[in-house]
Design a protein around this motif. Structure first.
Motif, short mmCIF file in Angstrom:
data_model
loop_
_atom_site.label_atom_id
_atom_site.label_comp_id
_atom_site.label_asym_id
_atom_site.label_seq_id
_atom_site.Cartn_x
_atom_site.Cartn_y
_atom_site.Cartn_z
N ILE A 115 6.88 15.99 4.68
CA ILE A 115 7.98 15.16 4.19
C ILE A 115 8.77 16.01 3.22
O ILE A 115 8.28 16.39 2.16
CB ILE A 115 7.46 13.87 3.53
CG1 ILE A 115 6.77 12.99 4.58
CG2 ILE A 115 8.61 13.11 2.89
CD1 ILE A 115 6.23 11.68 4.05
N LYS A 116 10.01 16.35 3.61
CA LYS A 116 10.87 17.16 2.75
C LYS A 116 11.59 16.27 1.76
O LYS A 116 12.27 15.31 2.16
CB LYS A 116 11.89 17.93 3.61
CG LYS A 116 11.28 19.02 4.46
CD LYS A 116 12.16 20.28 4.44
CE LYS A 116 11.44 21.48 5.02
NZ LYS A 116 11.83 21.80 6.39
N TYR B 204 11.32 10.05 15.01
CA TYR B 204 11.00 11.24 14.21
C TYR B 204 10.36 12.33 15.06
O TYR B 204 10.66 13.52 14.92
CB TYR B 204 10.07 10.88 13.04
CG TYR B 204 10.81 10.20 11.90
CD1 TYR B 204 11.72 10.91 11.12
CD2 TYR B 204 10.62 8.86 11.62
CE1 TYR B 204 12.41 10.29 10.08
CE2 TYR B 204 11.30 8.22 10.58
CZ TYR B 204 12.20 8.95 9.82
OH TYR B 204 12.89 8.34 8.81
N TYR C 79 0.83 -1.19 0.00
CA TYR C 79 0.00 0.00 0.00
C TYR C 79 0.88 1.25 0.00
O TYR C 79 1.75 1.41 0.86
CB TYR C 79 -0.90 -0.03 1.24
CG TYR C 79 -1.82 1.15 1.33
CD1 TYR C 79 -2.93 1.21 0.51
CD2 TYR C 79 -1.55 2.20 2.19
CE1 TYR C 79 -3.76 2.32 0.55
CE2 TYR C 79 -2.38 3.30 2.25
CZ TYR C 79 -3.48 3.35 1.41
OH TYR C 79 -4.30 4.44 1.45
C1 LIG Z 1 11.61 5.33 7.65
C2 LIG Z 1 10.41 5.31 6.73
C3 LIG Z 1 9.76 6.45 6.19
N1 LIG Z 1 8.71 5.98 5.41
C4 LIG Z 1 8.68 4.61 5.42
C5 LIG Z 1 9.71 4.17 6.27
C6 LIG Z 1 9.99 2.75 6.62
C7 LIG Z 1 10.67 2.06 5.47
C8 LIG Z 1 12.15 2.28 5.45
O1 LIG Z 1 12.81 1.92 6.41
O2 LIG Z 1 12.62 2.75 4.41
C9 LIG Z 1 7.72 3.70 4.78
C10 LIG Z 1 7.30 3.96 3.40
N2 LIG Z 1 7.30 5.14 2.71
C11 LIG Z 1 6.80 4.96 1.45
C12 LIG Z 1 6.40 3.60 1.35
C13 LIG Z 1 5.64 3.14 0.11
C14 LIG Z 1 5.37 1.81 -0.21
C15 LIG Z 1 6.53 1.07 -0.84
O3 LIG Z 1 7.34 0.47 -0.11
O4 LIG Z 1 6.57 1.00 -2.09
C16 LIG Z 1 6.72 2.97 2.55
C17 LIG Z 1 6.54 1.52 2.96
C18 LIG Z 1 6.65 5.95 0.40
C19 LIG Z 1 7.62 7.07 0.37
N3 LIG Z 1 8.04 7.84 1.43
C20 LIG Z 1 8.88 8.82 0.97
C21 LIG Z 1 9.02 8.69 -0.42
C22 LIG Z 1 9.88 9.58 -1.30
C23 LIG Z 1 9.27 10.93 -1.43
C24 LIG Z 1 8.96 11.32 -2.85
O5 LIG Z 1 8.80 10.45 -3.74
O6 LIG Z 1 8.81 12.52 -3.06
C25 LIG Z 1 8.22 7.60 -0.81
C26 LIG Z 1 7.97 7.08 -2.21
C27 LIG Z 1 9.47 9.87 1.82
C28 LIG Z 1 10.15 9.37 3.04
N4 LIG Z 1 9.50 8.93 4.17
C29 LIG Z 1 10.44 8.51 5.08
C30 LIG Z 1 11.72 8.68 4.51
C31 LIG Z 1 13.02 8.34 5.17
C32 LIG Z 1 11.53 9.22 3.22
C33 LIG Z 1 12.57 9.50 2.16
C34 LIG Z 1 12.93 10.94 2.05
C35 LIG Z 1 13.63 11.17 0.71
O7 LIG Z 1 14.66 10.54 0.47
O8 LIG Z 1 13.08 11.96 -0.07
C36 LIG Z 1 10.08 7.89 6.40
#
Ligand SMILES: Cc1c2[nH]c(c1CCC(=O)O)Cc1[nH]c(c(CCC(=O)O)c1C)Cc1[nH]c(c(CCC(=O)O)c1C)Cc1[nH]c(c(C)c1CCC(=O)O)C2
Length: 355
Positions: free
Chosen positions: A101-102, A162, A84
């Protein structure tokens, strides 16, 4: 009970009989099931296209967009499960925490939680707070057919990190300061987060997801004794809250070699393993009665096809004696990964393990 469960006396559904759910239940499988953490997202040009101009958290609140992004990797890679599309901070946003989310950074929290008064920010989550989640899961289960949909949430420790740090952290110093310095406030914070996480997972299960994964991504920063004392009770509470639904519960963290046994004990049916511990050794640490998920190093996908296959072979060989194995990476797909390398990897695991 939703349609993908097999209540006693009823005909099992095609979803219930899928390779992924069978592996989670440690039953024999027709081929090793594969999915990838972060399979949806920046590695896919079609994702970048539909996300254009839409902030991350806003994209999570639009059911049609969520469904489209969730389906993209399923169409492209022939993976055995969908995950999901959302983020671990979505339920926190939904109860009114001021965060964003930056891009390139991660979740950033406006007013970090460090005192007892700050706890008031964490109210209960109701299904109405996340009605878009229920709606999107309805769209997805209709589209996915027999392919299972995995729901997920952040575990109390990783969410707390966080919230207390105010953003991503390498050393988790404010989090640990609170954990060691005010154990009662820490316990109350984790208990609140366990309630919110449990409520969020229940919404997803009732809407129709076939499995749930609890992401405790940063818990590898802790020593086992601290994990057992200060984190495990809250994670156990989450697993117990969803136990009666009978859907497989996956528990994942990074750098958790020393915690694998405890993470299984916390209540998971499947323990996720990063690339630092071979799966046969991980199985010894986790003990009997649980499936494992993992654990190809996501950086390997930047190497040659031959090298990817050789490293994949090592994972499959180490998993040969396991009762249940779900093939995955040891952490999420890195954003600049060539998506074709992922498609080839799925194909390789399927052909190598077909019987
Ligand atoms: C620690 C954590 C987060 N988010 C999540 C975790 C646990 C998974 C892990 O350990 O990697 C979980 C997560 N976040 C997202 C998913 C989508 C489903 C999948 O796995 O395909 C899932 C399962 C989408 C997302 N969550 C995020 C993106 C990227 C943002 C974008 O596309 O603009 C996605 C696709 C943003 C996000 N959100 C978070 C981070 C560290 C980031 C990355 C920041 C960056 O590098 O830009 C917090």
């Amino acid at each position: 009970m939703s349609a993908n469960h097999s209540p006693a006396g009823q005909q099992p559904t095609a979803t219930y009989e899928s390779a992924f759910l069978k592996a989670c239940r440690r039953e024999p499988v027709p081929h090793r099931p594969v999915w990838f953490m972060r399979q949806a997202g920046r590695s896919l040009p079609e994702y970048l296209k539909v996300r254009e101009g839409i902030p991350m958290l806003e994209s999570c609140m639009r059911p049609e967009l969520v469904a489209e992004i969730t389906l993209q990797p399923v169409r492209r890679h022939n993976v055995d499960a969908a995950i999901y599309y959302s983020d671990i901070v979505v339920p926190l946003k939904a109860i009114g925490i001021d965060l964003e989310i930056k891009p390139g950074v991660g979740p950033v929290v406006q007013n970090p939680i460090r005192t007892r008064a700050d706890l008031a920010q964490l109210r209960d989550l109701t299904p109405e707070d996340v009605s878009y989640v229920t709606e999107a899961i309805g769209l997805l289960t209709a589209e996915l057919g027999a392919t299972p949909l995995i729901g997920f949430a952040g575990a109390p420790f990783t969410l707390a990190s966080y919230l207390v740090e105010g953003g991503p952290s390498k050393n988790h110093e404010h989090t640990k300061a609170l954990m060691y310095g005010d154990p009662q406030l820490w316990a109350d914070l984790l208990d609140r987060l366990a309630e919110i996480t449990s409520a969020f997972l229940k919404v997803q299960i009732e809407a129709g997801v076939s499995a749930v994964q609890l992401f405790d991504s940063w818990v590898g920063a802790l020593a086992p004794a601290d994990y057992r004392r200060s984190v495990m009770p809250a994670s156990t509470k989450v697993f117990e809250a969803v136990a009666s639904y009978g859907v497989p519960r996956i528990h994942f963290g990074v750098g958790t070699g020393e915690l694998l046994g405890l993470m299984g004990e916390a209540g998971a049916d499947v323990v996720g393993v990063d690339w630092r511990v071979p799966l046969d050794e991980a199985a010894r640490r986790v003990g009997p009665g649980k499936a494992l998920q993992g654990n190809l190093d996501p950086a390997v996908l930047f190497s040659t096809t031959e090298a990817v296959q050789a490293k994949t072979r090592e994972v499959l060989d180490a998993a040969a004696g396991l009762e249940g194995h779900v093939f995955n990476l040891g952490h999420g797909v890195l954003p600049t990964t060539d998506p074709d390398a992922l498609t080839r990897l799925v194909e390789y695991v399927h052909t190598q393990t077909a019987r």
